[in-house]
Write a protein that holds these residues in place. Structure first.
Motif, PDB file in Angstrom:
ATOM      1  N   MET A 102       0.828  -1.285   0.035  1.00 35.22           N
ATOM      2  CA  MET A 102       0.155   0.135  -0.012  1.00 35.22           C
ATOM      3  C   MET A 102       0.870   1.599  -0.226  1.00 35.22           C
ATOM      4  O   MET A 102       1.793   1.650   0.627  1.00 35.22           O
ATOM      5  N   LEU A 103       0.254   2.016  -0.698  1.00 30.69           N
ATOM      6  CA  LEU A 103       1.852   3.667  -0.676  1.00 30.69           C
ATOM      7  C   LEU A 103       0.328   4.679   0.651  1.00 30.69           C
ATOM      8  O   LEU A 103      -0.162   4.740   0.472  1.00 30.69           O
ATOM      9  N   THR A 104       2.008   4.663   0.942  1.00 24.61           N
ATOM     10  CA  THR A 104       1.909   5.791   2.108  1.00 24.61           C
ATOM     11  C   THR A 104       2.120   7.256   1.971  1.00 24.61           C
ATOM     12  O   THR A 104       3.559   6.874   1.561  1.00 24.61           O
ATOM     13  N   ILE A 105       1.925   8.366   2.170  1.00 27.69           N
ATOM     14  CA  ILE A 105       2.535   9.100   1.928  1.00 27.69           C
ATOM     15  C   ILE A 105       2.219  10.139   3.460  1.00 27.69           C
ATOM     16  O   ILE A 105       1.229   9.876   4.106  1.00 27.69           O
ATOM     17  N   HIS A 106       3.812  10.375   3.852  1.00 25.13           N
ATOM     18  CA  HIS A 106       4.626  10.883   5.002  1.00 25.13           C
ATOM     19  C   HIS A 106       4.507  12.070   5.115  1.00 25.13           C
ATOM     20  O   HIS A 106       5.525  12.815   3.884  1.00 25.13           O
ATOM     21  N   ALA A 107       3.610  12.706   5.478  1.00 28.37           N
ATOM     22  CA  ALA A 107       3.693  14.642   5.208  1.00 28.37           C
ATOM     23  C   ALA A 107       4.349  15.049   6.435  1.00 28.37           C
ATOM     24  O   ALA A 107       3.138  14.913   7.675  1.00 28.37           O
ATOM     25  N   ALA A 108       4.978  16.440   6.464  1.00 33.06           N
ATOM     26  CA  ALA A 108       5.196  16.757   8.025  1.00 33.06           C
ATOM     27  C   ALA A 108       5.730  18.041   6.966  1.00 33.06           C
ATOM     28  O   ALA A 108       5.569  18.371   5.635  1.00 33.06           O
ATOM     29  N   ASP A 109       5.825  19.269   8.368  1.00 28.91           N
ATOM     30  CA  ASP A 109       6.141  20.796   8.135  1.00 28.91           C
ATOM     31  C   ASP A 109       7.126  21.093   7.329  1.00 28.91           C
ATOM     32  O   ASP A 109       7.285  21.817   6.519  1.00 28.91           O
ATOM     33  N   GLU A 110       7.602  19.738   7.149  1.00 28.74           N
ATOM     34  CA  GLU A 110       9.388  20.391   6.051  1.00 28.74           C
ATOM     35  C   GLU A 110       9.822  18.650   6.244  1.00 28.74           C
ATOM     36  O   GLU A 110       9.073  18.169   7.335  1.00 28.74           O
ATOM     37  N   VAL A 111      10.370  18.642   5.346  1.00 27.51           N
ATOM     38  CA  VAL A 111      10.708  17.177   5.128  1.00 27.51           C
ATOM     39  C   VAL A 111      12.307  17.631   4.748  1.00 27.51           C
ATOM     40  O   VAL A 111      12.848  18.328   4.080  1.00 27.51           O
ATOM     41  N   ARG A 112      13.236  16.626   4.997  1.00 28.10           N
ATOM     42  CA  ARG A 112      14.900  16.599   5.125  1.00 28.10           C
ATOM     43  C   ARG A 112      16.105  15.299   4.382  1.00 28.10           C
ATOM     44  O   ARG A 112      15.343  14.344   5.420  1.00 28.10           O
ATOM     45  N   ARG A 113      16.491  15.756   3.464  1.00 30.83           N
ATOM     46  CA  ARG A 113      16.978  14.458   2.966  1.00 30.83           C
ATOM     47  C   ARG A 113      18.023  13.870   4.125  1.00 30.83           C
ATOM     48  O   ARG A 113      18.191  12.817   3.622  1.00 30.83           O
ATOM     49  N   THR A 114      19.102  15.100   4.234  1.00 30.76           N
ATOM     50  CA  THR A 114      19.651  14.402   5.120  1.00 30.76           C
ATOM     51  C   THR A 114      19.045  15.803   6.515  1.00 30.76           C
ATOM     52  O   THR A 114      18.534  16.422   6.425  1.00 30.76           O
ATOM     53  N   TRP A 115      19.615  15.013   8.186  1.00 36.73           N
ATOM     54  CA  TRP A 115      19.181  16.489   9.037  1.00 36.73           C
ATOM     55  C   TRP A 115      20.206  17.421   9.006  1.00 36.73           C
ATOM     56  O   TRP A 115      19.751  18.203   9.711  1.00 36.73           O
ATOM     57  N   ASP A 116      21.364  17.421   8.036  1.00 37.62           N
ATOM     58  CA  ASP A 116      21.057  18.922   8.004  1.00 37.62           C
ATOM     59  C   ASP A 116      21.213  19.630   6.650  1.00 37.62           C
ATOM     60  O   ASP A 116      22.218  20.367   5.971  1.00 37.62           O
ATOM     61  N   ASP A 117      20.275  19.377   6.075  1.00 35.83           N
ATOM     62  CA  ASP A 117      20.190  19.686   4.688  1.00 35.83           C
ATOM     63  C   ASP A 117      19.674  21.161   4.381  1.00 35.83           C
ATOM     64  O   ASP A 117      19.212  21.898   5.406  1.00 35.83           O
ATOM     65  N   PRO A 118      20.764  22.166   3.986  1.00 32.67           N
ATOM     66  CA  PRO A 118      19.933  23.503   3.571  1.00 32.67           C
ATOM     67  C   PRO A 118      19.266  23.722   2.748  1.00 32.67           C
ATOM     68  O   PRO A 118      18.763  24.754   3.003  1.00 32.67           O
ATOM     69  N   GLU A 119      18.463  22.867   1.987  1.00 33.69           N
ATOM     70  CA  GLU A 119      16.911  23.327   1.460  1.00 33.69           C
ATOM     71  C   GLU A 119      16.159  22.181   1.824  1.00 33.69           C
ATOM     72  O   GLU A 119      15.949  21.162   1.187  1.00 33.69           O
ATOM     73  N   PRO A 120      15.407  22.285   3.288  1.00 37.76           N
ATOM     74  CA  PRO A 120      14.326  21.410   3.206  1.00 37.76           C
ATOM     75  C   PRO A 120      13.180  21.464   2.232  1.00 37.76           C
ATOM     76  O   PRO A 120      13.064  22.834   1.852  1.00 37.76           O
ATOM     77  N   ILE A 121      12.678  21.131   2.011  1.00 37.04           N
ATOM     78  CA  ILE A 121      11.502  21.006   1.566  1.00 37.04           C
ATOM     79  C   ILE A 121       9.957  20.995   2.794  1.00 37.04           C
ATOM     80  O   ILE A 121       9.356  20.533   2.896  1.00 37.04           O
ATOM     81  N   LYS A 122       9.875  21.949   2.783  1.00 34.59           N
ATOM     82  CA  LYS A 122       8.558  23.210   3.269  1.00 34.59           C
ATOM     83  C   LYS A 122       6.776  22.111   2.563  1.00 34.59           C
ATOM     84  O   LYS A 122       6.902  21.686   1.183  1.00 34.59           O
ATOM     85  N   ASP A 123       6.241  21.902   3.986  1.00 38.06           N
ATOM     86  CA  ASP A 123       5.406  21.182   3.819  1.00 38.06           C
ATOM     87  C   ASP A 123       5.428  20.052   2.534  1.00 38.06           C
ATOM     88  O   ASP A 123       4.899  19.854   1.645  1.00 38.06           O
ATOM     89  N   GLY A 124       6.442  19.305   3.010  1.00 38.11           N
ATOM     90  CA  GLY A 124       7.279  18.252   2.324  1.00 38.11           C
ATOM     91  C   GLY A 124       6.735  17.258   2.964  1.00 38.11           C
ATOM     92  O   GLY A 124       5.241  17.009   3.092  1.00 38.11           O
ATOM     93  N   ALA A 125       6.301  16.028   1.543  1.00 39.55           N
ATOM     94  CA  ALA A 125       6.072  14.685   1.943  1.00 39.55           C
ATOM     95  C   ALA A 125       7.250  13.295   0.830  1.00 39.55           C
ATOM     96  O   ALA A 125       8.090  13.553   0.419  1.00 39.55           O
ATOM     97  N   VAL A 126       6.717  12.482   1.550  1.00 36.23           N
ATOM     98  CA  VAL A 126       7.480  10.938   1.289  1.00 36.23           C
ATOM     99  C   VAL A 126       6.631  10.212   1.297  1.00 36.23           C
ATOM    100  O   VAL A 126       6.032  10.015   1.684  1.00 36.23           O
TER     101      VAL A 126
END
Length: 149
Positions: free
Chosen positions: A1-25
């Motif tokens: 089953m496909l699941t979208i995990h959405a958050a205020d911010e998504v970071r590819r790494t924990w020190d990501d300089p350009e996080p995705i605002k209103d992001g999702a994985v």
């Protein structure tokens, strides 16, 4: 089953300089299949279940110290998952019982610590933290294994 995990911010790494605002994985089974803004991924995957998380979503962490004390190996591994970690170091999972408990829970036993990254096709290991850094949820190999109430 496909699941979208959405958050205020998504970071590819924990020190990501350009996080995705209103992001999702997007997670399919045990793998990450897409990342982007929530609007983008919902358009690409319209039938997917959506889990909304407050805070910051990033890659699952590596627990790089001694495992927490608990009455059983299973509970020691569960304490690690509650901290947002999805991997432990082999030198601390030093008994057959601890390694078996880790394997049963899809916790990776690593020979040494390594950086963690969210990327397409990677194993779906996610951690969600509040803005103070406390773990809200842990997804290990695509399975929600901890959610703070």
């Amino acid at each position: 089953m496909l699941t979208i995990h959405a958050a205020d911010e998504v970071r590819r790494t924990w020190d990501d300089p350009e996080p995705i605002k209103d992001g999702a994985v997007v997670v399919d089974g045990t793998r990450v299949v897409a990342m982007g803004t929530l609007a983008e991924v919902q358009q690409r995957f319209p039938g997917a279940r959506v889990r909304h998380w407050p805070g910051v979503l990033g890659p699952g962490r590596v627990h790089d110290g001694p495992l927490p004390d608990a009455p059983s190996p299973r509970e020691r591994i569960h304490a690690v998952l509650k901290s947002g970690a999805v991997a432990v170091l082999a030198r601390y999972a030093d008994t057959a019982e601890l390694r078996a408990a880790a394997q049963r829970n899809d916790v990776v036993v690593l020979p040494e610590s390594r950086p963690t990254t969210l990327a397409d096709t990677n194993r779906a290991d996610l951690t969600v933290v509040d803005h103070a850094g406390a773990c809200i949820a842990t997804v290990c190999a695509g399975r929600l294994v901890h959610r703070r109430r």
